[in-house]
Scaffold this motif. Structure first.
Motif, PDB file in Angstrom:
ATOM      1  N   GLN A  56       0.814  -1.225   0.000  1.00 59.23           N
ATOM      2  CA  GLN A  56       0.000   0.000   0.000  1.00 59.23           C
ATOM      3  C   GLN A  56       0.847   1.274   0.000  1.00 59.23           C
ATOM      4  N   PRO A  57       1.948   1.379   0.779  1.00 56.34           N
ATOM      5  CA  PRO A  57       2.755   2.611   0.670  1.00 56.34           C
ATOM      6  C   PRO A  57       3.455   2.744  -0.683  1.00 56.34           C
ATOM      7  N   ALA A  58       3.771   1.618  -1.313  1.00 55.19           N
ATOM      8  CA  ALA A  58       4.355   1.683  -2.659  1.00 55.19           C
ATOM      9  C   ALA A  58       3.334   2.258  -3.635  1.00 55.19           C
ATOM     10  N   ARG A  59       2.088   1.825  -3.513  1.00 54.74           N
ATOM     11  CA  ARG A  59       1.035   2.370  -4.390  1.00 54.74           C
ATOM     12  C   ARG A  59       0.871   3.869  -4.184  1.00 54.74           C
ATOM     13  N   ALA A  60       0.964   4.300  -2.917  1.00 50.98           N
ATOM     14  CA  ALA A  60       0.806   5.727  -2.623  1.00 50.98           C
ATOM     15  C   ALA A  60       1.856   6.546  -3.374  1.00 50.98           C
ATOM     16  N   VAL A  61       3.098   6.079  -3.361  1.00 52.97           N
ATOM     17  CA  VAL A  61       4.179   6.812  -4.041  1.00 52.97           C
ATOM     18  C   VAL A  61       3.955   6.802  -5.550  1.00 52.97           C
ATOM     19  N   LEU A  62       3.566   5.659  -6.108  1.00 52.02           N
ATOM     20  CA  LEU A  62       3.330   5.566  -7.555  1.00 52.02           C
ATOM     21  C   LEU A  62       2.209   6.512  -7.986  1.00 52.02           C
ATOM     22  N   ILE A  63       1.102   6.494  -7.236  1.00 52.48           N
ATOM     23  CA  ILE A  63      -0.035   7.357  -7.592  1.00 52.48           C
ATOM     24  C   ILE A  63       0.378   8.822  -7.508  1.00 52.48           C
ATOM     25  N   PHE A  64       1.099   9.184  -6.450  1.00 48.77           N
ATOM     26  CA  PHE A  64       1.535  10.581  -6.286  1.00 48.77           C
ATOM     27  C   PHE A  64       2.377  11.027  -7.481  1.00 48.77           C
ATOM     28  N   CYS A  65       3.329  10.191  -7.895  1.00 50.97           N
ATOM     29  CA  CYS A  65       4.195  10.544  -9.026  1.00 50.97           C
ATOM     30  C   CYS A  65       3.378  10.708 -10.303  1.00 50.97           C
ATOM     31  N   LYS A  66       2.474   9.768 -10.552  1.00 49.94           N
ATOM     32  CA  LYS A  66       1.692   9.803 -11.789  1.00 49.94           C
ATOM     33  C   LYS A  66       0.756  11.014 -11.825  1.00 49.94           C
ATOM     34  N   VAL A  67       0.076  11.276 -10.716  1.00 53.85           N
ATOM     35  CA  VAL A  67      -0.861  12.398 -10.666  1.00 53.85           C
ATOM     36  C   VAL A  67      -0.130  13.716 -10.918  1.00 53.85           C
ATOM     37  N   ASN A  68       1.116  13.792 -10.429  1.00 51.53           N
ATOM     38  CA  ASN A  68       1.858  15.051 -10.541  1.00 51.53           C
ATOM     39  C   ASN A  68       2.790  15.110 -11.743  1.00 51.53           C
ATOM     40  N   GLY A  69       2.665  14.119 -12.628  1.00 51.16           N
ATOM     41  CA  GLY A  69       3.473  14.137 -13.837  1.00 51.16           C
ATOM     42  C   GLY A  69       4.970  14.063 -13.580  1.00 51.16           C
ATOM     43  N   ILE A  70       5.348  13.442 -12.463  1.00 52.18           N
ATOM     44  CA  ILE A  70       6.775  13.281 -12.148  1.00 52.18           C
ATOM     45  C   ILE A  70       7.302  12.108 -12.974  1.00 52.18           C
ATOM     46  N   GLU A  71       8.334  12.352 -13.748  1.00 55.64           N
ATOM     47  CA  GLU A  71       8.897  11.263 -14.560  1.00 55.64           C
ATOM     48  C   GLU A  71       9.659  10.301 -13.669  1.00 55.64           C
ATOM     49  N   PHE A  72       9.424   9.002 -13.852  1.00 56.69           N
ATOM     50  CA  PHE A  72      10.150   8.016 -13.054  1.00 56.69           C
ATOM     51  C   PHE A  72      10.113   6.675 -13.763  1.00 56.69           C
ATOM     52  N   GLU A  73      11.020   5.817 -13.331  1.00 54.48           N
ATOM     53  CA  GLU A  73      11.032   4.441 -13.816  1.00 54.48           C
ATOM     54  C   GLU A  73      10.578   3.554 -12.655  1.00 54.48           C
ATOM     55  N   GLU A  74       9.552   2.758 -12.892  1.00 53.10           N
ATOM     56  CA  GLU A  74       9.064   1.853 -11.846  1.00 53.10           C
ATOM     57  C   GLU A  74       9.831   0.536 -11.919  1.00 53.10           C
ATOM     58  N   ILE A  75      10.464   0.175 -10.829  1.00 51.62           N
ATOM     59  CA  ILE A  75      11.225  -1.076 -10.817  1.00 51.62           C
ATOM     60  C   ILE A  75      10.546  -2.046  -9.856  1.00 51.62           C
ATOM     61  N   LYS A  76      10.050  -3.146 -10.417  1.00 48.24           N
ATOM     62  CA  LYS A  76       9.300  -4.089  -9.587  1.00 48.24           C
ATOM     63  C   LYS A  76      10.226  -4.876  -8.675  1.00 48.24           C
ATOM     64  N   VAL A  77       9.877  -4.877  -7.399  1.00 56.71           N
ATOM     65  CA  VAL A  77      10.586  -5.704  -6.406  1.00 56.71           C
ATOM     66  C   VAL A  77       9.530  -6.671  -5.874  1.00 56.71           C
ATOM     67  N   ASP A  78       9.523  -7.904  -6.377  1.00 58.87           N
ATOM     68  CA  ASP A  78       8.451  -8.855  -6.073  1.00 58.87           C
ATOM     69  C   ASP A  78       8.629  -9.406  -4.659  1.00 58.87           C
ATOM     70  N   LEU A  79       7.705  -9.021  -3.780  1.00 57.02           N
ATOM     71  CA  LEU A  79       7.832  -9.419  -2.368  1.00 57.02           C
ATOM     72  C   LEU A  79       7.591 -10.921  -2.185  1.00 57.02           C
ATOM     73  N   VAL A  80       6.653 -11.478  -2.971  1.00 57.18           N
ATOM     74  CA  VAL A  80       6.375 -12.918  -2.845  1.00 57.18           C
ATOM     75  C   VAL A  80       7.593 -13.730  -3.279  1.00 57.18           C
ATOM     76  N   LYS A  81       8.311 -13.226  -4.284  1.00 56.03           N
ATOM     77  CA  LYS A  81       9.542 -13.904  -4.726  1.00 56.03           C
ATOM     78  C   LYS A  81      10.750 -13.501  -3.876  1.00 56.03           C
ATOM     79  N   LYS A  82      10.500 -12.736  -2.831  1.00 54.49           N
ATOM     80  CA  LYS A  82      11.555 -12.300  -1.897  1.00 54.49           C
ATOM     81  C   LYS A  82      12.678 -11.523  -2.587  1.00 54.49           C
ATOM     82  N   GLN A  83      12.335 -10.816  -3.653  1.00 52.56           N
ATOM     83  CA  GLN A  83      13.353 -10.005  -4.340  1.00 52.56           C
ATOM     84  C   GLN A  83      13.844  -8.852  -3.456  1.00 52.56           C
ATOM     85  N   ASN A  84      13.029  -8.521  -2.430  1.00 52.20           N
ATOM     86  CA  ASN A  84      13.448  -7.459  -1.513  1.00 52.20           C
ATOM     87  C   ASN A  84      14.630  -7.868  -0.636  1.00 52.20           C
TER      88      ASN A  84
END
Lengths: 253, 253
Positions: A12-40
């Motif tokens: 949920q906090p990751a979604r908050a950051v993504l939505i904030f960036c998109k709504v404000n037109g902030i350019e960014f690259e989203e890099i998936k860190v799969d928690l179920v695959k323990k990539q974190n």
């Protein structure tokens, strides 16, 4: 594009950051860190955040984690973000910070525990625990009640009686949206008594549309998988709050 | 004097706000809200903070609660506060915010639970609970370990490798100082493995002396009362960390 946002949209906090960036037109690259695959837990991610949590960002050489710190940083550092997201007025800003600090030990504590021990835990090796879920539900219900009676207790559609949303609205609403993955009867039991909260979620969705719906779509797939339901292609995650709200309004009439 | 700080010095975040104000020469009136006497539940205090928590402030008509929000507000709004307490540089400030956000769900969660279920609970109607204390101790030990290996893992005496303290140093150190009221063997078991943490507490005490010692004196009386020990008038609360640190250094030699 120098800003990288490390995220798993199931967070949920990751979604908050993504939505904030998109709504404000902030350019960014989203890099998936799969928690179920323990990539974190991989060393390459620990080099970004030694605690192995999402969201994290890298802005050039600058690395940052903790979603509230990320949101306030991006609001201040990105050109063109409207003032209402994180007011420059010291008193208004302090109030937004107060809501965000309160979030940690209230809504987030209750919400994370409830979802974890009710449905999501087994995905990351934590067993279902009805006693812990019941304790978390108490904190959660008290938090929702306090949002309803304190933080939304003024005119204005958003927290603190504001007419436009702040980073606190996105952060707290994303926390509550995680309940989409709960069994339907649990979600309705927990949320439906809080009419102002439902209205505020819907207002926040509208204010951040269509990014809100796009970023939350992951919950639809998760819900279908968790409850072994067929994926309804016409179902919109966000519309389920609208449905509950309409139901509430209909009940009042 | 328009700034009022509502505090009970037995509260670690309340002590953090008091020390910050005193170190920075911020004029204020300290208003005691006795938690044991449940004064935080009185309507006149709920008018300041509807959640009934200390610390809270009133700056004229402006009311604010949550200690981190108070500290950052006071750092920005009070003339003459040195920049190192809450840097105006966006990246440095974001890092301080990151530590403060981390504090909520790590050190504070573990520390509050451990002290509450080990010794302080009965004062406010919460029974001693060895199982809950053991669970809290796990979170606490992990948090202290992360302070040692991540937040203090750079040159400089303070968090984030800073040469001078920030509001995060005061906030986190005040959390740990609460352990003064623990039975001695518990306090030594929990803290003594973390040498950098002990050194950092001592450095923070020195940087905020004599206010640090004065505001923490309440813990001496509490410790004597809780453990039915005679009050040693020559005992300095803060000196007990120094003693543990000296012991650690002596052990290394």
């Amino acid at each position: 594009m120098s800003l990288k946002v490390y995220a798993d949209r199931m967070s949920q906090p990751a979604r908050a950051v993504l939505i904030f960036c998109k709504v404000n037109g902030i350019e960014f690259e989203e890099i998936k860190v799969d928690l179920v695959k323990k990539q974190n837990r991989l060393p390459e991610f620990k080099a970004i955040n030694p605690f192995g949590k999402v969201p994290s960002i890298a802005d050039g050489d600058f690395k940052l984690f903790e979603s509230h710190a990320i949101l306030s940083y991006l609001a201040c550092a990105s050109p063109g973000v409207a003032d209402h997201w994180y007011p420059s007025d010291l008193k208004k800003r302090a109030k937004v910070n107060s809501v965000l600090d309160w979030h940690h030990t209230n809504l987030r504590r209750g919400g994370v525990g409830f979802v974890l021990y009710t449905i999501l835990g087994p995905l990351i090796g934590v067993p279902i625990n009805p006693k812990a879920a019941a304790e978390a539900e108490k904190v959660l219900t008290s938090s929702l009640s306090n949002i309803e009676s304190v933080w939304l207790n003024e005119n204005g559609n958003f927290l603190l009686g504001n007419k436009e949303p702040s980073i606190a609205d996105i952060s707290l609403v994303c926390e509550i949206m995680e309940f989409e993955v709960l069994p339907e009867m649990d979600r309705i039991r927990v949320l439906s008594p809080f009419k102002k909260v439902l209205k505020w979620i819907e207002d926040t969705r509208i204010a951040t549309s269509p990014h809100f719906e796009e970023v939350h779509k992951v919950l639809l797939a998760a819900k279908s998988a968790l409850h072994k339901l067929p994926v309804d292609e016409n179902y919109e995650t966000a519309s389920s709050i609208k449905a509950m709200l309409d139901m509430e309004i209909a009940t009042e009439l």
